[in-house]
Motif scaffolding. Sequence first.
Motif, PDB file in Angstrom:
ATOM      1  N   PRO A  57      -3.512   3.766   3.851  1.00  0.00           N
ATOM      2  CA  PRO A  57      -2.595   4.076   4.951  1.00  0.00           C
ATOM      3  C   PRO A  57      -3.160   5.242   5.769  1.00  0.00           C
ATOM      4  CG  PRO A  57      -1.433   3.961   2.847  1.00  0.00           C
ATOM      5  CD  PRO A  57      -2.897   3.943   2.541  1.00  0.00           C
ATOM      6  N   PRO A  58      -2.806   5.371   7.004  1.00  0.00           N
ATOM      7  CA  PRO A  58      -1.995   4.444   7.786  1.00  0.00           C
ATOM      8  C   PRO A  58      -2.843   3.254   8.246  1.00  0.00           C
ATOM      9  CG  PRO A  58      -2.609   6.306   9.153  1.00  0.00           C
ATOM     10  CD  PRO A  58      -3.165   6.575   7.774  1.00  0.00           C
ATOM     11  N   HIS A  59      -2.270   2.087   8.174  1.00  0.00           N
ATOM     12  CA  HIS A  59      -2.942   0.850   8.582  1.00  0.00           C
ATOM     13  C   HIS A  59      -1.856  -0.147   8.948  1.00  0.00           C
ATOM     14  CE1 HIS A  59      -5.290  -2.830   8.281  1.00  0.00           C
ATOM     15  NE2 HIS A  59      -6.382  -2.094   8.280  1.00  0.00           N
ATOM     16  N   LYS A  60      -1.995  -0.809  10.083  1.00  0.00           N
ATOM     17  CA  LYS A  60      -0.910  -1.674  10.582  1.00  0.00           C
ATOM     18  C   LYS A  60      -0.581  -2.815   9.627  1.00  0.00           C
ATOM     19  CE  LYS A  60      -3.552  -4.848  13.412  1.00  0.00           C
ATOM     20  NZ  LYS A  60      -3.527  -5.691  14.575  1.00  0.00           N
ATOM     21  N   GLU A  61      -1.576  -3.387   8.943  1.00  0.00           N
ATOM     22  CA  GLU A  61      -1.299  -4.488   8.015  1.00  0.00           C
ATOM     23  C   GLU A  61      -0.635  -3.998   6.733  1.00  0.00           C
ATOM     24  OE1 GLU A  61      -5.128  -6.383   7.765  1.00  0.00           O
ATOM     25  OE2 GLU A  61      -4.883  -7.334   9.732  1.00  0.00           O
ATOM     26  N   ILE A  62      -1.006  -2.814   6.270  1.00  0.00           N
ATOM     27  CA  ILE A  62      -0.317  -2.215   5.123  1.00  0.00           C
ATOM     28  C   ILE A  62       1.142  -1.967   5.506  1.00  0.00           C
ATOM     29  CG2 ILE A  62      -0.095  -0.158   3.660  1.00  0.00           C
ATOM     30  CD1 ILE A  62      -3.150   0.076   3.712  1.00  0.00           C
ATOM     31  N   LYS A  63       1.343  -1.379   6.657  1.00  0.00           N
ATOM     32  CA  LYS A  63       2.692  -1.063   7.139  1.00  0.00           C
ATOM     33  C   LYS A  63       3.558  -2.317   7.222  1.00  0.00           C
ATOM     34  CE  LYS A  63       4.818   1.768  10.704  1.00  0.00           C
ATOM     35  NZ  LYS A  63       5.203   2.784   9.743  1.00  0.00           N
ATOM     36  N   LYS A  64       2.975  -3.424   7.660  1.00  0.00           N
ATOM     37  CA  LYS A  64       3.743  -4.661   7.838  1.00  0.00           C
ATOM     38  C   LYS A  64       4.325  -5.164   6.522  1.00  0.00           C
ATOM     39  CE  LYS A  64       3.703  -9.171   9.932  1.00  0.00           C
ATOM     40  NZ  LYS A  64       3.091 -10.036  10.912  1.00  0.00           N
ATOM     41  N   THR A  65       3.565  -5.104   5.427  1.00  0.00           N
ATOM     42  CA  THR A  65       4.063  -5.632   4.154  1.00  0.00           C
ATOM     43  C   THR A  65       4.685  -4.554   3.268  1.00  0.00           C
ATOM     44  OG1 THR A  65       1.809  -5.507   3.265  1.00  0.00           O
ATOM     45  CG2 THR A  65       2.559  -7.656   4.064  1.00  0.00           C
ATOM     46  N   ALA A  66       4.299  -3.300   3.453  1.00  0.00           N
ATOM     47  CA  ALA A  66       4.852  -2.215   2.634  1.00  0.00           C
ATOM     48  C   ALA A  66       6.275  -1.857   3.057  1.00  0.00           C
ATOM     49  CB  ALA A  66       3.962  -0.984   2.707  1.00  0.00           C
ATOM     50  N   LEU A  67       6.604  -2.101   4.308  1.00  0.00           N
ATOM     51  CA  LEU A  67       7.947  -1.805   4.830  1.00  0.00           C
ATOM     52  C   LEU A  67       8.398  -0.374   4.541  1.00  0.00           C
ATOM     53  CD1 LEU A  67       9.855  -5.124   3.997  1.00  0.00           C
ATOM     54  CD2 LEU A  67       8.794  -4.433   6.157  1.00  0.00           C
ATOM     55  N   GLY A  68       7.488   0.563   4.705  1.00  0.00           N
ATOM     56  CA  GLY A  68       7.824   1.973   4.519  1.00  0.00           C
ATOM     57  C   GLY A  68       7.436   2.540   3.165  1.00  0.00           C
ATOM     58  N   ALA A  69       7.083   1.691   2.215  1.00  0.00           N
ATOM     59  CA  ALA A  69       6.727   2.180   0.881  1.00  0.00           C
ATOM     60  C   ALA A  69       5.447   3.019   0.902  1.00  0.00           C
ATOM     61  CB  ALA A  69       6.570   1.019  -0.100  1.00  0.00           C
ATOM     62  N   GLU A  70       4.628   2.848   1.922  1.00  0.00           N
ATOM     63  CA  GLU A  70       3.421   3.675   2.035  1.00  0.00           C
ATOM     64  C   GLU A  70       3.788   5.130   2.302  1.00  0.00           C
ATOM     65  OE1 GLU A  70       4.050   2.305   6.325  1.00  0.00           O
ATOM     66  OE2 GLU A  70       4.657   1.714   4.319  1.00  0.00           O
ATOM     67  N   ASP A  71       5.051   5.362   2.718  1.00  0.00           N
ATOM     68  CA  ASP A  71       5.537   6.725   2.950  1.00  0.00           C
ATOM     69  C   ASP A  71       6.253   7.308   1.740  1.00  0.00           C
ATOM     70  OD1 ASP A  71       4.625   6.617   5.629  1.00  0.00           O
ATOM     71  OD2 ASP A  71       6.491   5.624   6.244  1.00  0.00           O
ATOM     72  N   THR A  72       6.642   6.459   0.790  1.00  0.00           N
ATOM     73  CA  THR A  72       7.383   6.949  -0.376  1.00  0.00           C
ATOM     74  C   THR A  72       6.499   7.069  -1.615  1.00  0.00           C
ATOM     75  OG1 THR A  72       8.117   4.702  -0.913  1.00  0.00           O
ATOM     76  CG2 THR A  72       9.609   6.047   0.412  1.00  0.00           C
ATOM     77  N   VAL A  73       5.612   6.130  -1.818  1.00  0.00           N
ATOM     78  CA  VAL A  73       4.783   6.098  -3.024  1.00  0.00           C
ATOM     79  C   VAL A  73       3.593   7.048  -2.854  1.00  0.00           C
ATOM     80  CG1 VAL A  73       3.334   4.637  -4.502  1.00  0.00           C
ATOM     81  CG2 VAL A  73       5.456   3.714  -3.525  1.00  0.00           C
ATOM     82  N   GLU A  74       3.404   7.897  -3.850  1.00  0.00           N
ATOM     83  CA  GLU A  74       2.235   8.781  -3.846  1.00  0.00           C
ATOM     84  C   GLU A  74       0.975   7.932  -3.998  1.00  0.00           C
ATOM     85  OE1 GLU A  74       2.029  12.175  -3.490  1.00  0.00           O
ATOM     86  OE2 GLU A  74       4.186  12.122  -3.084  1.00  0.00           O
ATOM     87  N   TRP A  75      -0.080   8.301  -3.301  1.00  0.00           N
ATOM     88  CA  TRP A  75      -1.343   7.579  -3.446  1.00  0.00           C
ATOM     89  C   TRP A  75      -2.503   8.542  -3.257  1.00  0.00           C
ATOM     90  CZ3 TRP A  75      -4.764   7.350   0.659  1.00  0.00           C
ATOM     91  CH2 TRP A  75      -4.243   7.668   1.917  1.00  0.00           C
ATOM     92  N   LYS A  76      -3.605   8.180  -3.874  1.00  0.00           N
ATOM     93  CA  LYS A  76      -4.835   8.970  -3.765  1.00  0.00           C
ATOM     94  C   LYS A  76      -5.998   8.002  -3.614  1.00  0.00           C
ATOM     95  CE  LYS A  76      -3.200  12.626  -6.811  1.00  0.00           C
ATOM     96  NZ  LYS A  76      -3.380  13.321  -8.071  1.00  0.00           N
ATOM     97  N   GLN A  77      -7.004   8.431  -2.891  1.00  0.00           N
ATOM     98  CA  GLN A  77      -8.197   7.620  -2.712  1.00  0.00           C
ATOM     99  C   GLN A  77      -9.352   8.243  -3.493  1.00  0.00           C
ATOM    100  OE1 GLN A  77      -9.931   7.551   1.238  1.00  0.00           O
ATOM    101  NE2 GLN A  77     -10.631   5.443   0.935  1.00  0.00           N
ATOM    102  N   PHE A  78     -10.139   7.386  -4.147  1.00  0.00           N
ATOM    103  CA  PHE A  78     -11.287   7.818  -4.924  1.00  0.00           C
ATOM    104  C   PHE A  78     -12.508   7.006  -4.481  1.00  0.00           C
ATOM    105  CE2 PHE A  78      -7.570   8.713  -7.404  1.00  0.00           C
ATOM    106  CZ  PHE A  78      -7.840   9.912  -8.044  1.00  0.00           C
ATOM    107  N   PRO A  79     -13.697   7.591  -4.548  1.00  0.00           N
ATOM    108  CA  PRO A  79     -14.882   6.853  -4.109  1.00  0.00           C
ATOM    109  C   PRO A  79     -15.254   5.680  -5.020  1.00  0.00           C
ATOM    110  CG  PRO A  79     -15.495   9.025  -4.945  1.00  0.00           C
ATOM    111  CD  PRO A  79     -14.004   8.965  -4.912  1.00  0.00           C
ATOM    112  N   ASN A  80     -14.905   5.788  -6.318  1.00  0.00           N
ATOM    113  CA  ASN A  80     -15.274   4.710  -7.239  1.00  0.00           C
ATOM    114  C   ASN A  80     -14.340   4.694  -8.448  1.00  0.00           C
ATOM    115  OD1 ASN A  80     -16.441   6.490  -9.382  1.00  0.00           O
ATOM    116  ND2 ASN A  80     -17.869   6.985  -7.737  1.00  0.00           N
ATOM    117  N   ALA A  81     -14.356   3.580  -9.147  1.00  0.00           N
ATOM    118  CA  ALA A  81     -13.465   3.411 -10.299  1.00  0.00           C
ATOM    119  C   ALA A  81     -13.829   4.337 -11.452  1.00  0.00           C
ATOM    120  CB  ALA A  81     -13.484   1.953 -10.751  1.00  0.00           C
TER     121      ALA A  81
END
Length: 174
Positions: A57-81
């Motif tokens: 996020p933010p990304h229009k396709e994420i927003k379309k299916t998340a319906l706002g959950a991208e604003d409530t759920v904590e998330w972190k990005q990592f370079p690799n698994a």
Amino acid sequence: MDELNRKSVEEFKRSDKTPIIAVLENIRSAYNVGSVFRTADAFLLEAIYITGYTCIPPHKEIKKTALGAEDTVEWKQFPNATEVIRLLKEQGYKVYAVEQAINSISLEKIALGNNEKAAFIFGNEVTGVEQATIEQCDACIEIPQLGMKHSLNIATAAGVVLWEVIRNRISQNR
């Protein structure tokens, strides 16, 4: 909204979360990412960790299916698994790859304790969870499939796995 007993964004953020983390590895479809955000919100998951080329996020396709959950759920990005798995294990999480693999455990046989911390790695829509990632996990779990097709869309797989884990926790609390 009141009749549905839905939480506000502020109430959601203050709520005790289920100690479950969904890890998204190399997910091609932003729509699938958004769907997992929505599922994570529905089940009060602790977070979503994003790795590889999975969009964020933010990304229009994420927003379309998340319906706002991208604003409530904590998330972190990592370079690799590898970095994600190392951090999760340091924090006491059991890490499961969701993949059809030799010696995988059928989903209904996974029994987590009520407060047990767990992370579930969901992989690419075509190639699945990378083998190098699987090798670092505590175990591999597989969703039983009885029909001709033996694969599920990643958003569907995440919904099935996460619901089974949450359902078991709800059952333990009764």
